[in-house]
Design an enzyme around this catalytic site. Structure first.
Site, PDB file in Angstrom:
ATOM      1  N   HIS A 188     -35.878 -84.071  33.764  1.00 18.22           N
ATOM      2  CA  HIS A 188     -37.142 -83.668  33.237  1.00 18.22           C
ATOM      3  C   HIS A 188     -37.100 -82.257  32.735  1.00 18.22           C
ATOM      4  O   HIS A 188     -36.104 -81.368  33.375  1.00 18.22           O
ATOM      5  CB  HIS A 188     -38.186 -83.708  34.437  1.00 18.22           C
ATOM      6  CG  HIS A 188     -38.452 -85.458  34.699  1.00 18.22           C
ATOM      7  ND1 HIS A 188     -39.461 -85.525  35.603  1.00 18.22           N
ATOM      8  CD2 HIS A 188     -37.948 -86.556  34.537  1.00 18.22           C
ATOM      9  CE1 HIS A 188     -39.618 -86.643  35.507  1.00 18.22           C
ATOM     10  NE2 HIS A 188     -38.357 -87.239  35.016  1.00 18.22           N
TER      11      HIS A 188
ATOM     12  N   GLU B 193     -38.790 -79.604  33.549  1.00 17.75           N
ATOM     13  CA  GLU B 193     -38.640 -78.555  34.684  1.00 17.75           C
ATOM     14  C   GLU B 193     -37.397 -78.502  35.275  1.00 17.75           C
ATOM     15  O   GLU B 193     -36.823 -77.480  35.488  1.00 17.75           O
ATOM     16  CB  GLU B 193     -40.025 -78.970  35.580  1.00 17.75           C
ATOM     17  CG  GLU B 193     -41.059 -79.045  35.235  1.00 17.75           C
ATOM     18  CD  GLU B 193     -41.498 -80.562  34.776  1.00 17.75           C
ATOM     19  OE1 GLU B 193     -42.736 -80.860  35.101  1.00 17.75           O
ATOM     20  OE2 GLU B 193     -40.725 -81.189  34.330  1.00 17.75           O
TER      21      GLU B 193
ATOM     22  N   CYS C  62     -44.516 -84.093  38.045  1.00 19.82           N
ATOM     23  CA  CYS C  62     -44.251 -84.974  39.084  1.00 19.82           C
ATOM     24  C   CYS C  62     -44.013 -84.509  40.207  1.00 19.82           C
ATOM     25  O   CYS C  62     -43.344 -83.499  40.425  1.00 19.82           O
ATOM     26  CB  CYS C  62     -43.454 -86.099  38.248  1.00 19.82           C
ATOM     27  SG  CYS C  62     -41.562 -85.683  38.532  1.00 19.82           S
TER      28      CYS C  62
ATOM     29  N   CYS D  84     -40.361 -82.958  40.224  1.00 19.10           N
ATOM     30  CA  CYS D  84     -40.458 -81.809  39.989  1.00 19.10           C
ATOM     31  C   CYS D  84     -41.007 -80.839  40.649  1.00 19.10           C
ATOM     32  O   CYS D  84     -40.664 -79.630  41.071  1.00 19.10           O
ATOM     33  CB  CYS D  84     -40.915 -81.860  38.310  1.00 19.10           C
ATOM     34  SG  CYS D  84     -39.925 -82.668  37.239  1.00 19.10           S
TER      35      CYS D  84
END
Length: 152
Positions: A53, A55, A83, A86
């Site tokens: 992801h 992040e 999420c 993260c």
């Protein structure tokens, strides 16, 4: 007097680049006292890595660039509410402030769902500011998924 300067435009640029690669358009930048330290967009499909992801990739790149395992005193700008995975990474990295654009009612982990930073097991909770660039962030995601639905 200090004025607020957003770095959401850089995160949005990363999100647009992710979209061009066929990834879900989410972008993130880590910012320190001297400006942007690292920037990334989603790469889960490209890297065949469900943890890739924006992040997580930006945090990894910043830690590598700085030669440290924590980002105390650094801020993270991301186009979508992180999420739970993260959010946990943000906590572990000791990010000072989290700025995010669009809310994520389906998969969010900060203001939605499990609210990771509110758990007693959370060792560090950053200051959180939402809605920064929310309209453009949400439009990128809405258009991306709308285009996918019409392809079938």
């Amino acid at each position: 007097m200090m004025t607020f300067a957003t770095h959401m435009d850089a995160a949005l640029a990363e999100a647009r680049a992710a979209e061009r690669r066929g990834e879900v358009p989410v972008g993130a930048v880590v910012v320190g006292p001297d400006g942007i330290v690292a920037a990334a967009g989603n790469r889960t499909r490209e890297l065949r890595d469900p943890t890739a992801h924006a992040e997580v990739l930006a945090i990894r790149a910043a830690c590598s660039a700085l030669g440290q395992d924590r980002l105390t005193g650094y801020d993270l700008y991301v186009t979508l509410e992180p999420c739970p995975m993260c959010a946990a990474a943000i906590s572990a990295a000791r990010i000072r402030r989290l700025y995010y654009g669009a809310a994520d009612p389906k998969s969010g982990g900060v203001a939605q769902g499990p609210r990771i930073f509110a758990h007693p097991q959370c060792h560090h909770a950053p200051e959180v500011y939402d809605g920064i660039g929310a309209t453009e962030s949400a439009a990128l995601l809405t258009n991306f998924f709308a285009a996918r639905r019409t392809d079938f």
